[in-house]
Design an enzyme around this catalytic site. Structure first.
Site, PDB file in Angstrom:
ATOM      1  N   GLY A  16       0.815  -1.223   0.000  1.00  7.41           N
ATOM      2  CA  GLY A  16       0.000   0.000   0.000  1.00  7.41           C
ATOM      3  C   GLY A  16       0.843   1.266   0.000  1.00  7.41           C
ATOM      4  CG  LEU A  18       1.437   4.107   6.025  1.00  7.26           C
ATOM      5  CD1 LEU A  18       1.399   5.612   6.248  1.00  7.26           C
ATOM      6  CD2 LEU A  18       0.715   3.403   7.166  1.00  7.26           C
ATOM      7  CE  LYS A 145      -6.122   9.414  11.158  1.00  6.35           C
ATOM      8  NZ  LYS A 145      -6.055   9.525   9.696  1.00  6.35           N
ATOM      9  CG  HIS A 237      -4.024  13.784  12.428  1.00  9.43           C
ATOM     10  ND1 HIS A 237      -3.437  12.656  12.939  1.00  9.43           N
ATOM     11  CD2 HIS A 237      -4.127  13.570  11.093  1.00  9.43           C
ATOM     12  CE1 HIS A 237      -3.186  11.801  11.953  1.00  9.43           C
ATOM     13  NE2 HIS A 237      -3.606  12.336  10.822  1.00  9.43           N
TER      14      HIS A 237
HETATM   15  C1  BG6 Z   1      -3.515  11.182   7.454  1.00  9.04           C
HETATM   16  C2  BG6 Z   1      -4.874  11.354   6.834  1.00  9.04           C
HETATM   17  O1  BG6 Z   1      -3.634  10.592   8.722  1.00  9.04           O
HETATM   18  O2  BG6 Z   1      -2.899  12.456   7.597  1.00  9.04           O
HETATM   19  C3  BG6 Z   1      -4.749  12.060   5.504  1.00  9.04           C
HETATM   20  O3  BG6 Z   1      -5.484  10.079   6.653  1.00  9.04           O
HETATM   21  C4  BG6 Z   1      -3.986  13.359   5.641  1.00  9.04           C
HETATM   22  O4  BG6 Z   1      -6.035  12.310   4.958  1.00  9.04           O
HETATM   23  C5  BG6 Z   1      -2.678  13.127   6.376  1.00  9.04           C
HETATM   24  O5  BG6 Z   1      -3.740  13.856   4.347  1.00  9.04           O
HETATM   25  C6  BG6 Z   1      -2.015  14.447   6.701  1.00  9.04           C
HETATM   26  O6  BG6 Z   1      -0.740  14.208   7.212  1.00  9.04           O
HETATM   27  P1  BG6 Z   1       0.382  15.318   7.123  1.00  9.04           P
HETATM   28  O7  BG6 Z   1       1.526  14.723   7.890  1.00  9.04           O
HETATM   29  O8  BG6 Z   1       0.664  15.530   5.679  1.00  9.04           O
HETATM   30  O9  BG6 Z   1      -0.199  16.536   7.770  1.00  9.04           O
END
Ligand code: BG6
Length: 477
Positions: A16, A18, A145, A237
């Site tokens: 994937g 990630l 998450k 977040h």
């Molecule tokens: C992820 C979300 O947890 O965080 C995404 O699933 C989002 O939708 C991303 O784009 C944002 O992460 P960062 O580190 O780019 O602020």
């Protein structure tokens, strides 16, 4: 717990996004170079070790590792296992045992679930049923998450997880906690008494926290339809940042002491009524000159989807420190600017001495902008006399920028290092996930108007109605 010896790092979802964007580079930089630790990728595709090694190599090269070093690392470290169609893990258990024996590994195992949220429970159950939650060394389980899609599913997932794993083995990821600037919120607060002394209802008028992204939903339509802005960012977040801003000093700087204080904040938050929530969804627009299609035209998204890509809430923390201070949270996809920022507006002076006219006070409230990304740093807006005019006052920023100090490490690098060291401080505890959902799950069933906003804007203007009359979100421009 500590990093004692080599580890077999099993990544579910190894093919994937990630894994290729974040995990392989983080594993490359954190796994001990000499101890023989292995990464065993698991996914459904009919691939070979060599195929996954190629993916890992490409991901390292994209992260700046030299070609030769990337190929060599992937060849030595990376293996692939095809997940059984029926979800059973018998053949995985055999493969793990063989690899541990062949490579003389220490028996420590990490199971990292980089999977969609609906896939966590079956995999955790299968691992436990097959006895993979125990080994001759330590075993750790990592869950990405969102942890659950509402309160009930989060509780069920915690119950299932605890049927097999002790909480001390479980590492729930919220990668914002791995960000240097998010951790800096604690350093900022608890090493600078000058701020901590005024960090309360006597001095603070309101707090705003924004997580704005220019990214649209892109290829993640199916995932996003499950979570929307509330499950994807607000209850995770944004809530994590909120708890760090609002928590009391912990009795010790250690995982459970810190997480206890975060949970206390969540428990003190009053239920969020319908009138305190505004949601929106992006329509077509443009970001930085490039056209962006409406959310509803994204692959995997229903044509009449009512999933919000923007959410804003006002909430109140009913405790001694924060009683009466509103906290405003907002997040959105396809916004005009990428920005994660905490803005603390202090109370104005009790009496105004400086006027532009009889009823026109020229003094503004002090403001503290803590910018978590990009342009990491902070600015404190203070008032000074304007030398150009009598009695005139002007706002100036006192600024600090992180890039004056050092390059900021990637959040996943920090988190995987802590995971290998057995330090749970930057991972979310089970009760935290349930408290966060207790707050936000009710908002999922509200019958709210879904305001369309053009991609490339700051979200629906209706979000301003949450703020005190006549004010706008206090984003630093
Ligand atoms: C992820 C979300 O947890 O965080 C995404 O699933 C989002 O939708 C991303 O784009 C944002 O992460 P960062 O580190 O780019 O602020």
């Amino acid at each position: 717990m500590s990093r004692s010896g080599s580890v077999l790092f099993v990544v579910y979802g190894a093919t994937g996004d990630l894994a290729s964007r974040r995990l392989f580079p983080a594993l490359h930089s954190t796994l001990d170079a000499d101890d023989g630790s292995l990464v065993l990728g698991v996914a459904k595709g009919d691939l070979t070790d060599a195929d996954l090694q190629q993916t890992a190599t490409a991901s390292l090269v994209a992260a700046g590792v030299a070609d030769g070093a990337a190929v060599e690392w992937a060849r030595r470290r990376v293996r692939y296992h095809r997940a059984a169609e029926d979800g059973s893990v018998g053949s995985l258990a055999d493969r793990i045992a063989r690899l541990e024996a062949e490579h003389d590994l220490a028996g420590n195992r990490i199971f990292y679930l980089a999977l969609p949220p609906t896939a966590f429970a079956p995999v955790i159950d299968a691992l436990g049923t097959a006895g993979l939650h125990r080994a001759s060394g330590w075993v750790r389980l990592v869950v990405e998450k969102p942890f659950g899609l509402d309160l009930d599913s989060a509780r069920r997932l915690n119950d299932l997880t605890h049927r097999w794993f002790d909480e001390g083995q479980v590492y729930r990821i919220d990668h914002y906690l791995g960000k240097e600037t998010v951790q800096n919120l604690l350093v900022f607060r608890f090493t600078n008494p000058v701020f901590e002394a005024s960090w309360n209802r006597s001095s603070i008028d309101r707090v705003e926290i924004t997580v704005a992204e220019t990214l649209d939903v892109g290829t993640r339509g199916r995932f996003y339809e499950l979570t929307g802005a509330i499950g994807d960012i607000l209850q995770s977040h944004l809530t994590q940042v909120l708890t760090l801003v609002a928590m009391e000093p912990p009795p010790a700087f250690e995982a459970n002491a810190i997480r206890d204080e975060k949970v206390k904040v969540l428990r003190s938050i009053r239920g969020i009524p319908e009138r305190a929530v505004v949601v929106g969804q992006y329509g077509e627009g443009s970001i930085e000159g490039a056209p962006v299609a409406a959310y509803r035209s994204t692959d995997g998204v229903a044509e009449d989807s009512r999933v919000p890509t923007f959410a804003a809430v006002r909430l109140w923390i009913d405790n001694w420190r924060w009683q009466g201070v509103p906290f405003y949270l907002r997040t959105g996809k396809a916004m005009s600017r990428r920005l994660t920022e905490v803005v603390v507006t202090f109370r104005p002076p009790p009496i105004c001495f400086f006027h532009a006219g009889p009823d026109d006070c020229v003094t503004h409230s002090n403001r503290l902008f803590l910018t978590l990304q990009p342009d990491e740093g902070f600015a404190l807006h203070i008032e000074v006399k304007d030398p150009a005019a009598d009695n005139a006052v002007r706002t100036i920023p006192l600024r600090f920028s992180y890039d004056e100090l050092a390059q900021i490490p990637d959040a996943y690098h920090t988190l995987i290092g802590d995971l290998l060291d057995g330090d749970q401080t930057l991972f979310v505890r089970g009760d935290e996930t349930e408290e966060a959902w207790r707050l936000f799950a009710p908002t999922l069933s509200y019958d709210l108007p879904l305001h369309e906003y053009p991609a490339g804007s700051w979200g629906p203007p209706e979000a301003n109605r949450l703020l005190p009359d006549g004010t706008d979100w206090a984003t630093m421009r």
